[in-house]
Scaffold this motif. Structure first.
Motif, PDB file in Angstrom:
ATOM      1  N   GLY A   1      29.424  42.960  51.641  1.00 15.40           N
ATOM      2  CA  GLY A   1      30.483  43.507  50.800  1.00 15.40           C
ATOM      3  C   GLY A   1      29.960  43.632  49.379  1.00 15.40           C
ATOM      4  O   GLY A   1      28.998  42.955  49.011  1.00 15.40           O
ATOM      5  N   ILE A   2      30.559  44.524  48.594  1.00 19.96           N
ATOM      6  CA  ILE A   2      30.116  44.679  47.200  1.00 19.96           C
ATOM      7  C   ILE A   2      31.329  44.670  46.288  1.00 19.96           C
ATOM      8  O   ILE A   2      32.315  45.377  46.543  1.00 19.96           O
ATOM      9  CB  ILE A   2      29.346  46.003  46.995  1.00 19.96           C
ATOM     10  N   ILE A   3      31.248  43.858  45.242  1.00 18.59           N
ATOM     11  CA  ILE A   3      32.280  43.879  44.201  1.00 18.59           C
ATOM     12  C   ILE A   3      31.679  44.581  42.989  1.00 18.59           C
ATOM     13  O   ILE A   3      30.647  44.165  42.473  1.00 18.59           O
ATOM     14  CB  ILE A   3      32.719  42.453  43.814  1.00 18.59           C
ATOM     15  N   LEU A   4      32.319  45.676  42.568  1.00 25.91           N
ATOM     16  CA  LEU A   4      31.823  46.433  41.414  1.00 25.91           C
ATOM     17  C   LEU A   4      32.652  46.062  40.193  1.00 25.91           C
ATOM     18  O   LEU A   4      33.870  46.240  40.195  1.00 25.91           O
ATOM     19  CB  LEU A   4      31.927  47.934  41.691  1.00 25.91           C
ATOM     20  N   VAL A   5      31.979  45.533  39.173  1.00 25.49           N
ATOM     21  CA  VAL A   5      32.708  45.069  37.989  1.00 25.49           C
ATOM     22  C   VAL A   5      32.438  46.014  36.820  1.00 25.49           C
ATOM     23  O   VAL A   5      31.288  46.376  36.563  1.00 25.49           O
ATOM     24  CB  VAL A   5      32.256  43.639  37.606  1.00 25.49           C
ATOM     25  N   HIS A   6      33.504  46.430  36.135  1.00 28.55           N
ATOM     26  CA  HIS A   6      33.319  47.257  34.949  1.00 28.55           C
ATOM     27  C   HIS A   6      34.242  46.779  33.840  1.00 28.55           C
ATOM     28  O   HIS A   6      35.237  46.109  34.088  1.00 28.55           O
ATOM     29  CB  HIS A   6      33.537  48.739  35.272  1.00 28.55           C
ATOM     30  N   ASP A   7      33.878  47.152  32.622  1.00 25.97           N
ATOM     31  CA  ASP A   7      34.623  46.739  31.437  1.00 25.97           C
ATOM     32  C   ASP A   7      35.621  47.852  31.115  1.00 25.97           C
ATOM     33  O   ASP A   7      35.226  48.988  30.845  1.00 25.97           O
ATOM     34  CB  ASP A   7      33.612  46.526  30.308  1.00 25.97           C
ATOM     35  N   LEU A   8      36.912  47.516  31.123  1.00 19.32           N
ATOM     36  CA  LEU A   8      37.924  48.555  30.928  1.00 19.32           C
ATOM     37  C   LEU A   8      37.868  49.160  29.527  1.00 19.32           C
ATOM     38  O   LEU A   8      38.377  50.250  29.304  1.00 19.32           O
ATOM     39  CB  LEU A   8      39.322  47.973  31.192  1.00 19.32           C
ATOM     40  N   THR A   9      37.261  48.431  28.570  1.00 23.56           N
ATOM     41  CA  THR A   9      37.180  48.976  27.215  1.00 23.56           C
ATOM     42  C   THR A   9      35.918  49.794  27.008  1.00 23.56           C
ATOM     43  O   THR A   9      35.688  50.316  25.920  1.00 23.56           O
ATOM     44  CB  THR A   9      37.178  47.846  26.168  1.00 23.56           C
TER      45      THR A   9
ATOM     46  N   SER B   1      50.267  36.770  43.762  1.00 18.97           N
ATOM     47  CA  SER B   1      50.310  37.996  42.962  1.00 18.97           C
ATOM     48  C   SER B   1      49.645  39.117  43.744  1.00 18.97           C
ATOM     49  O   SER B   1      48.879  38.875  44.677  1.00 18.97           O
ATOM     50  CB  SER B   1      49.586  37.775  41.640  1.00 18.97           C
ATOM     51  N   SER B   2      49.922  40.366  43.340  1.00 19.08           N
ATOM     52  CA  SER B   2      49.368  41.505  44.085  1.00 19.08           C
ATOM     53  C   SER B   2      47.845  41.488  44.027  1.00 19.08           C
ATOM     54  O   SER B   2      47.164  41.881  44.984  1.00 19.08           O
ATOM     55  CB  SER B   2      49.911  42.821  43.540  1.00 19.08           C
ATOM     56  N   ASN B   3      47.290  41.006  42.896  1.00 19.35           N
ATOM     57  CA  ASN B   3      45.830  40.918  42.779  1.00 19.35           C
ATOM     58  C   ASN B   3      45.259  39.950  43.806  1.00 19.35           C
ATOM     59  O   ASN B   3      44.245  40.231  44.451  1.00 19.35           O
ATOM     60  CB  ASN B   3      45.428  40.463  41.370  1.00 19.35           C
ATOM     61  N   ALA B   4      45.946  38.799  43.954  1.00 20.57           N
ATOM     62  CA  ALA B   4      45.451  37.807  44.913  1.00 20.57           C
ATOM     63  C   ALA B   4      45.503  38.366  46.329  1.00 20.57           C
ATOM     64  O   ALA B   4      44.614  38.120  47.152  1.00 20.57           O
ATOM     65  CB  ALA B   4      46.274  36.528  44.808  1.00 20.57           C
ATOM     66  N   VAL B   5      46.560  39.143  46.617  1.00 21.38           N
ATOM     67  CA  VAL B   5      46.680  39.746  47.947  1.00 21.38           C
ATOM     68  C   VAL B   5      45.536  40.727  48.190  1.00 21.38           C
ATOM     69  O   VAL B   5      44.908  40.740  49.253  1.00 21.38           O
ATOM     70  CB  VAL B   5      48.052  40.448  48.077  1.00 21.38           C
ATOM     71  N   LYS B   6      45.258  41.569  47.183  1.00 24.07           N
ATOM     72  CA  LYS B   6      44.160  42.544  47.325  1.00 24.07           C
ATOM     73  C   LYS B   6      42.834  41.840  47.564  1.00 24.07           C
ATOM     74  O   LYS B   6      42.013  42.258  48.384  1.00 24.07           O
ATOM     75  CB  LYS B   6      44.033  43.394  46.052  1.00 24.07           C
ATOM     76  N   LEU B   7      42.626  40.747  46.799  1.00 23.47           N
ATOM     77  CA  LEU B   7      41.392  39.976  46.930  1.00 23.47           C
ATOM     78  C   LEU B   7      41.247  39.438  48.345  1.00 23.47           C
ATOM     79  O   LEU B   7      40.197  39.541  48.980  1.00 23.47           O
ATOM     80  CB  LEU B   7      41.437  38.816  45.933  1.00 23.47           C
ATOM     81  N   SER B   8      42.345  38.851  48.825  1.00 25.00           N
ATOM     82  CA  SER B   8      42.362  38.285  50.170  1.00 25.00           C
ATOM     83  C   SER B   8      42.076  39.352  51.213  1.00 25.00           C
ATOM     84  O   SER B   8      41.301  39.141  52.150  1.00 25.00           O
ATOM     85  CB  SER B   8      43.742  37.666  50.401  1.00 25.00           C
ATOM     86  N   ARG B   9      42.691  40.518  51.031  1.00 26.95           N
ATOM     87  CA  ARG B   9      42.483  41.613  51.985  1.00 26.95           C
ATOM     88  C   ARG B   9      41.021  42.032  51.990  1.00 26.95           C
ATOM     89  O   ARG B   9      40.438  42.296  53.046  1.00 26.95           O
ATOM     90  CB  ARG B   9      43.332  42.822  51.575  1.00 26.95           C
ATOM     91  N   PHE B  10      40.415  42.099  50.792  1.00 27.62           N
ATOM     92  CA  PHE B  10      39.009  42.501  50.700  1.00 27.62           C
ATOM     93  C   PHE B  10      38.128  41.519  51.457  1.00 27.62           C
ATOM     94  O   PHE B  10      37.279  41.925  52.263  1.00 27.62           O
ATOM     95  CB  PHE B  10      38.586  42.582  49.237  1.00 27.62           C
ATOM     96  N   PHE B  11      38.336  40.228  51.238  1.00 25.50           N
ATOM     97  CA  PHE B  11      37.484  39.244  51.903  1.00 25.50           C
ATOM     98  C   PHE B  11      37.729  39.229  53.404  1.00 25.50           C
ATOM     99  O   PHE B  11      36.810  39.009  54.190  1.00 25.50           O
ATOM    100  CB  PHE B  11      37.676  37.856  51.294  1.00 25.50           C
ATOM    101  N   ASP B  12      38.983  39.491  53.817  1.00 23.84           N
ATOM    102  CA  ASP B  12      39.258  39.604  55.255  1.00 23.84           C
ATOM    103  C   ASP B  12      38.475  40.766  55.846  1.00 23.84           C
ATOM    104  O   ASP B  12      37.862  40.655  56.915  1.00 23.84           O
ATOM    105  CB  ASP B  12      40.759  39.832  55.490  1.00 23.84           C
ATOM    106  N   LYS B  13      38.467  41.910  55.122  1.00 25.65           N
ATOM    107  CA  LYS B  13      37.713  43.083  55.590  1.00 25.65           C
ATOM    108  C   LYS B  13      36.235  42.737  55.729  1.00 25.65           C
ATOM    109  O   LYS B  13      35.577  43.117  56.704  1.00 25.65           O
ATOM    110  CB  LYS B  13      37.847  44.231  54.575  1.00 25.65           C
ATOM    111  N   VAL B  14      35.708  42.016  54.730  1.00 26.95           N
ATOM    112  CA  VAL B  14      34.297  41.637  54.746  1.00 26.95           C
ATOM    113  C   VAL B  14      33.996  40.815  55.980  1.00 26.95           C
ATOM    114  O   VAL B  14      33.021  41.070  56.695  1.00 26.95           O
ATOM    115  CB  VAL B  14      33.940  40.854  53.468  1.00 26.95           C
TER     116      VAL B  14
END
Lengths: 399, 229
Positions: free
Chosen positions: B90-98, B190-203
């Motif tokens: 799996g890949i987590i892509l991190v970017h700076d919003l600013t 929180s919705s972020n935690a749910v998304k995170l969990s879903r991503f790791f489940d997919k992985v």
């Protein structure tokens, strides 16, 4: 190899980009004017006017604008002083001016007939700083350039050397991973046990909590220390691998046509640099001027590439503004002093314009000062590279 | 070789976007106090309960590999860090919003990682250009994390969120926008935690599929070799 030089994207302040570009533009214009001088382009009075104009702008930028903005951005990064940024930037600037002025005392750079507010006061000091920088860089470059490009010095790196190092690196990473998994597992068990312990009340609960071993946390700190040591090792292995890859690429490059051409130039310039170190003046001034011109062009390119690499290596989003401004300052002073020193290599008939424009500075001092610093820098670089070269093969022989 | 229980997720992005802070937040549930320059690659482990509350529940230890550097690094640095891109789940892509450039640089980052991946389900990119269809076919789960969300002024928020929505569409990935100094963004439920969990489940699902594939391949191979004897 072609590498483009550009301002990295992290510098988002418009004023920093503008200041750097203006410094670079006016510095290059000075060289342009020297070339015009020799080729006889433009009217001599208009050339003189442009010289003066260029010089005033450059001095204004190097002494007022850039130092002030450096102080401003440094102060902006410090939280305590952020409220009164302008005030503290002015304080920093006045401190800079004080030391800048004091620079005139130990060096015999002015003749006494110059007034206190004359332009010679400013140029002479900028010249000292810039000439020192130039001599340091030239001394190092004169030694490092042949060392880097001449195949005689390139250590023999094979693919299996690199593969072995990479394998070690990955093994180290795997060890770090397994230890961190153990830490995570232990922490989880301790957390779960802690919950169960809280449920145990009463007499038997008290006995159980006394007899259960608290060795979990002690184990953790031991494993954590091992992890720290392994992480340090992984960083070293990574840097060594990068170094080997870079050497391998340099070897491959040296086999190409471009590489062979630069190799030949390396021999040629190393002979020229050795000659310079021993200051033998057999060649006519015109030839030496052309060579100096080539050296200047390649050293401008080399300087900008080095500055860019340096910038990428040490920049962070906080300090990038300050670093770009410091680089602009160094570059501007470097270029102004190149003009001062070039006078030495210019044919007699062209020296007059430089003398006219820059006033009656004690040029001989600058030449002697350059030679001294150049010698010191070259000898130190030889020593430094000798030690580095000696150390490196032994490191890789232990693989 | 990828063992049955190893789950490896890369964390990629430009220097200074906050990858180390994100990894620390994900693994230690704490804010990173003194972020410093990442040299090479730093790894941390996150404990994840796969399909929590179901009979298939299993505890995985996910390895987060934080690879330091920039897309403009020297080729010697790029060849060296390519060793970290093997067997990625799996890949987590991190970017700076600013920083818009850091978001744009995610394209070359993902190409660099996906084209060097030596495991068979990675995509092979031949010309180095971004192609949306290839990302659609990509079987490695991606996740976008935008940092420094708190530093965006209120009036610019909509523009930034529109931009990141385009990004997540291009990468065919979910997006999370947060501030690394505030754990509230990843609070449980929180919705972020749910998304995170879903991503790791997919992985982890893709890890299971890969293992079963290699198992059936091995069986087929053994069957073939038996036949040839």
């Amino acid at each position: 190899s072609y590498r483009s030089v550009s301002i990295p994207p992290q510098v988002r302040q418009y004023v920093v980009q503008v200041v750097f570009s203006v410094t670079f533009a006016f510095s290059c214009t000075m060289f342009e004017l020297i070339i015009f001088e020799i080729l006889g382009v433009l009217n001599s009075t208009s050339r003189y006017f442009h010289w003066k104009l260029n010089l005033y702008v450059i001095l204004l930028v190097l002494i007022f604008v850039v130092p002030f903005y450096i102080g401003y951005f440094v102060v902006s990064n410090i939280r305590l002083l952020q409220r009164q940024r302008l005030l503290f930037s002015c304080v920093v600037w006045f401190t800079f001016m004080y030391f800048f002025w004091k620079l005139g005392d130990p060096f015999p750079i002015l003749s006494p007939k110059h007034g206190i507010l004359s332009i010679e006061q400013l140029i002479s000091r900028v010249g000292v700083i810039g000439v020192t920088l130039m001599a340091l860089l030239s001394g190092f470059g004169a030694v490092n350039c042949p060392y880097t490009y001449m195949s005689y010095f390139l250590r023999n790196v094979t693919d299996s050397d690199i593969l072995a190092l990479e394998r070690r690196l990955l093994q180290t990473m795997d060890m770090i991973v397994s230890k961190k998994k153990r830490i995570a597992m232990t922490r989880r068990q301790m957390y779960q046990r802690g919950e169960e312990q809280n449920k145990q009340t009463g007499f038997w609960g008290m006995i159980k909590s006394v007899t259960s071993s608290p060795s979990g946390s002690e184990n953790l700190s031991v494993i954590q220390q091992e992890v720290d040591a392994l992480e340090e090792l992984s960083r070293q292995l990574f840097l060594e691998t990068v170094d080997l890859q870079a050497t391998k690429e340099r070897i491959e490059y040296s086999k190409t046509f471009q590489g062979k051409y630069f190799n030949f130039l390396g021999y040629f310039f190393s002979i020229y640099c050795v000659w310079k170190i021993f200051m033998v003046k057999f060649w006519s001034q015109h030839i030496s001027f052309i060579l100096v011109g080539i050296i200047i062009v390649t050293s401008i390119r080399g300087l900008l590439i080095t500055l860019t690499k340096f910038f990428y290596a040490i920049s962070s989003s906080k300090s990038s503004n300050v670093i770009v401004l410091v680089l602009a300052q160094i570059m501007g002073m470097y270029f102004v002093s190149s003009v001062l020193l070039m006078r030495m290599s210019m044919p007699l008939e062209y020296r007059t314009i430089v003398t006219e424009v820059l006033g009656e500075l004690q040029f001989n001092f600058y030449h002697r000062w350059f030679d001294v610093i150049f010698l010191v820098s070259a000898l130190s670089s030889i020593l430094f590279l000798y030690l580095a070269h000696k150390q490196a093969p032994e490191k890789h022989m232990t693989l | 070789m990828a063992s049955l229980d190893r789950v490896k997720v890369l964390v990629l992005g430009d220097s200074g976007v906050g990858k180390s802070s994100v990894v620390h937040l994900l693994c230690q549930n704490q804010v990173l106090g003194n972020p410093s320059w990442t040299v090479g690659c730093s790894v941390d482990v996150r404990v994840h309960d796969y399909r929590e509350g179901t009979p298939e529940e299993k505890t995985y230890y996910i390895e987060l590999w934080d690879v330091g550097g920039s897309v403009g690094s020297a080729s010697s640095v790029k060849s060296t860090r390519a060793v970290f891109y093997n067997f990625v789940n799996g890949i987590i892509l991190v970017h700076d919003l600013t920083n818009k450039k850091s978001s744009q640089n995610l394209y070359p980052w993902s190409l660099e990682a996906l084209s060097k991946d030596s495991s068979p389900t990675g995509i092979i990119v031949s010309n180095g250009d971004y192609d949306r269809e290839q990302f659609a076919e990509n079987s490695v789960p991606l996740l976008l994390i935008g940092t420094k969300f708190d530093q965006i002024p209120e009036n610019k928020r909509n523009d930034v969120l529109t931009r990141t929505a385009f990004l997540s569409e291009d990468f065919n990935a979910e997006e999370i926008n947060l501030d690394c100094t505030n754990p509230r963004y990843l609070a449980a439920g929180s919705s972020n935690a749910v998304k995170l969990s879903r991503f790791f489940d997919k992985v982890e699902t893709s890890v299971k599929i890969k293992c079963m594939q290699s198992f059936t391949d091995r069986r087929r191979f053994n069957f073939k070799s038996l036949h040839n004897d």
